[in-house]
Every structure is written in C-alpha cells, then in structure tokens.
Enzyme design. Structure first.
Site, short mmCIF file in Angstrom:
data_model
loop_
_atom_site.label_atom_id
_atom_site.label_comp_id
_atom_site.label_asym_id
_atom_site.label_seq_id
_atom_site.Cartn_x
_atom_site.Cartn_y
_atom_site.Cartn_z
N ILE A 50 1.15 -1.21 0.12
CA ILE A 50 0.02 -0.17 0.05
C ILE A 50 0.86 1.22 0.08
O ILE A 50 2.07 1.43 0.71
CB ILE A 50 -0.92 0.18 1.11
N ASP A 51 0.51 2.07 -0.82
CA ASP A 51 1.39 3.31 -0.82
C ASP A 51 1.22 4.25 0.54
O ASP A 51 0.43 4.11 1.13
CB ASP A 51 0.93 4.35 -2.16
N LYS A 52 2.24 5.08 0.70
CA LYS A 52 2.23 5.57 1.85
C LYS A 52 1.16 6.56 2.08
O LYS A 52 0.66 6.48 3.11
CB LYS A 52 3.61 6.85 1.65
#
Length: 168
Positions: A1-3
């Site tokens: 999952i992206d930041k």
C-alpha cells in the site's frame, strides 16, 4: 500500500504466515478492491486498463513508475474498474480491482487515461487537483477477501477516511 493510501493493510505476526500471504498474493488468491476519487471521468462505465509498467532507476525516494511503450520490456499490469458515481465531467468515484499488484499501478493507470486520482500530484500533476477538494490522495484500500490458514474466508471492508467522505 502506498504511503498516502488509506485503508486495509495485511500484517503477519509470524514469518511462515507472511510467506504464505506473499504466496497467496503472487498466486492471485487474494481479492482486493480500492475506491478512488478521480479528477475527470472515464467515459466507459466499466472496463480494463492494461498497460505494462517500468520503474525509473533513480534513488528510492525519487523512484517513479511509467507506462512502458516497449512490448519486450516492463511488467504486465492490469486493473479492472467500475464507475460508481460521477459529478458532471469534473470528478468520479471509481471501484478498482488490481489484477496484478505493481508499485503505483492504480495511480499510473488512471493518470495514463487522463483521470488522475484526486490529490496525486506525483502522477497526475496539476490535473490531479480540483479547487476546494483538498490536496490529500483520494485512494483507499476498501475491501479484501482472503482465505485464512484454516480455509475460512475472511472478508474485510474499511470505512472511508474523513477527507474522502468530505469530498463525496
């Protein structure tokens, strides 16, 4: 999952479980759905985005993913989508199902078809912002289905974050 992506995150407590979950992702045995609010609207109600991706080779902090135009290079990336709602031609609420799991896949795919995720300046540039709708990334890991170690189905949905609820 992206930041900056909100929502569900799978964390394994033990190495053997982590290895099994990693294998399940690789074998496409985990079903994932994301919700995104886009700047702009896709014309078709549902469909598939199928562009191969490649990463730049800069340092990790500045790494960026691009659509690969060479059919012999890049990593295959497929995203299924369904338009849930839209507001004129300004913004859309989209359900996304990444068939493959490439880094920044959803963000790059949507930007490539001129409907960047709202707040995603990295891939959508200025087109990813709509006045008065905030600057946060509007991408949410909403729903996941996975079989646990005993074969039971785990089905989890995460409520939308406040900034996405405000935008809607």
């Amino acid at each position: 999952i992206d930041k900056d992506t909100s929502g569900i995150l799978i964390i394994a407590k033990y190495k053997d479980v982590a290895a099994k979950v990693t294998r399940m992702f690789a074998e496409k045995k985990i079903y994932k759905e994301y919700l995104a609010i886009t700047a702009g609207v896709i014309r078709q109600k549902s469909g598939k985005i199928n562009f191969s991706l490649e990463k730049t080779r800069k340092d990790k902090r500045q790494e960026k993913v691009y659509i690969c135009n060479n059919p012999h290079k890049g990593m295959r990336a497929v995203t299924n989508y369904q338009i849930l709602d839209y507001c004129h031609n300004v913004a859309g609420l989209i359900l996304l199902n990444p068939v493959t799991g490439r880094k920044h896949q959803l963000r790059v795919h949507l930007a490539a078809i001129n409907t960047p995720i709202l707040g995603d300046g990295k891939y959508g540039g200025r087109d990813a912002f709509i006045e008065n709708l905030g600057n946060k990334l509007h991408l949410h890991a909403w729903h996941i289905q996975i079989d646990d170690l005993y074969g039971k189905k785990i089905d989890v949905k995460a409520p939308l974050p406040k900034h996405m609820n405000r935008t809607i």
